[in-house]
Design a protein around this motif. Structure first.
Motif, PDB file in Angstrom:
ATOM      1  N   ASP A  15       0.845  -1.198   0.000  1.00 37.33           N
ATOM      2  CA  ASP A  15       0.000   0.000   0.000  1.00 37.33           C
ATOM      3  C   ASP A  15       0.881   1.249   0.000  1.00 37.33           C
ATOM      4  N   ASN A  21      -0.812  -4.427   2.096  1.00 33.55           N
ATOM      5  CA  ASN A  21      -2.134  -3.867   2.321  1.00 33.55           C
ATOM      6  C   ASN A  21      -3.005  -4.876   3.056  1.00 33.55           C
ATOM      7  N   ASN A  22      -3.805  -4.391   4.004  1.00 33.19           N
ATOM      8  CA  ASN A  22      -4.624  -5.293   4.821  1.00 33.19           C
ATOM      9  C   ASN A  22      -5.532  -6.186   3.975  1.00 33.19           C
ATOM     10  N   TYR A  25      -4.051  -9.564   2.793  1.00 28.89           N
ATOM     11  CA  TYR A  25      -3.982 -10.690   3.728  1.00 28.89           C
ATOM     12  C   TYR A  25      -5.169 -11.632   3.555  1.00 28.89           C
ATOM     13  N   ASP A  61      -6.461 -10.693  13.229  1.00 31.67           N
ATOM     14  CA  ASP A  61      -5.663  -9.837  14.101  1.00 31.67           C
ATOM     15  C   ASP A  61      -4.336  -9.609  13.402  1.00 31.67           C
ATOM     16  N   PHE A  62      -4.018  -8.338  13.145  1.00 36.23           N
ATOM     17  CA  PHE A  62      -2.761  -7.979  12.509  1.00 36.23           C
ATOM     18  C   PHE A  62      -1.731  -7.739  13.604  1.00 36.23           C
ATOM     19  N   GLU A  65       3.982  -5.975  10.413  1.00 34.04           N
ATOM     20  CA  GLU A  65       3.854  -5.676   8.987  1.00 34.04           C
ATOM     21  C   GLU A  65       4.629  -6.675   8.135  1.00 34.04           C
ATOM     22  N   ALA A 102       0.108 -12.094  11.131  1.00 32.32           N
ATOM     23  CA  ALA A 102      -1.349 -12.005  11.295  1.00 32.32           C
ATOM     24  C   ALA A 102      -1.871 -13.383  11.668  1.00 32.32           C
TER      25      ALA A 102
END
Length: 137
Positions: A15, A21-22, A25, A61-62, A65, A102
Motif C-alpha cells: 500500500d 495492504n490489509n 492478507y 488480528d494484525f 507488517e 497475522a
C-alpha cells in the motif's frame, strides 16, 4: 493436519505505506485455505453433491507488517467442528524472522446450492475433519 504454503511479497501487494495492504492478507489466507482443501480432499466431491464451503465469518488480528520481498508462510488447520460449520485457524508468519504477522479464525458452513441454505456436513466429512482435529492436538 496443518498445511503450510509460502507467498513472496511483491510490489503489487503493498500500500502507500510500503507494507502489505490489509486486504491482501485476505487473499493470502484464502490461498492457504485452497491449498489446505487440496491436500485434505474436500473440493470436487462436495461440488458434485451440490455442496460448497461458504465463508460466513472471518476475524483477523494484525500483529506485524509484511514488507516487500518478505516470504510469508500461511499455516492453516481446522480448529472447531460444528454440525453445519467448521472453523479454521490460520497464522501468517514471516519465514525469515519467525515473526507472527497475522492470525485469523475463518468459519465456513456447508452450503447446499439447491436449498440455498446451510445444511449438516456429510457424515464422512465430519469424521474426516474430526480425525484431522485430533491429529493436530
Amino acid at each position: 493436519m496443518i498445511n503450510i504454503i509460502q507467498i513472496k511479497v511483491r510490489g503489487y501487494h503493498l500500500d502507500i505505506f510500503q507494507h502489505v495492504n490489509n486486504a491482501r492478507y485476505l487473499e493470502f489466507l484464502e490461498e492457504g485455505r485452497w491449498a489446505f482443501f487440496d491436500e485434505f480432499g474436500a473440493g470436487t466431491e462436495l461440488m458434485e453433491q451440490g455442496l460448497a464451503w461458504a465463508v460466513v465469518n472471518i476475524n483477523i488480528d494484525f500483529r506485524a507488517e509484511g514488507n516487500f520481498a518478505d516470504v510469508l508462510e500461511v499455516h492453516t488447520q481446522f480448529s472447531k467442528l460444528g454440525n453445519r460449520s467448521v472453523t479454521m485457524k490460520q497464522r501468517i508468519m514471516n519465514a525469515k524472522t519467525d515473526t507472527l504477522v497475522a492470525e485469523a479464525d475463518v468459519t465456513y458452513v456447508c452450503f447446499s446450492k439447491e436449498k440455498k441454505a446451510a445444511v449438516p456436513l456429510p457424515d464422512d466429512y465430519k469424521m474426516k475433519i474430526q480425525k484431522a482435529l485430533e491429529e493436530s492436538d
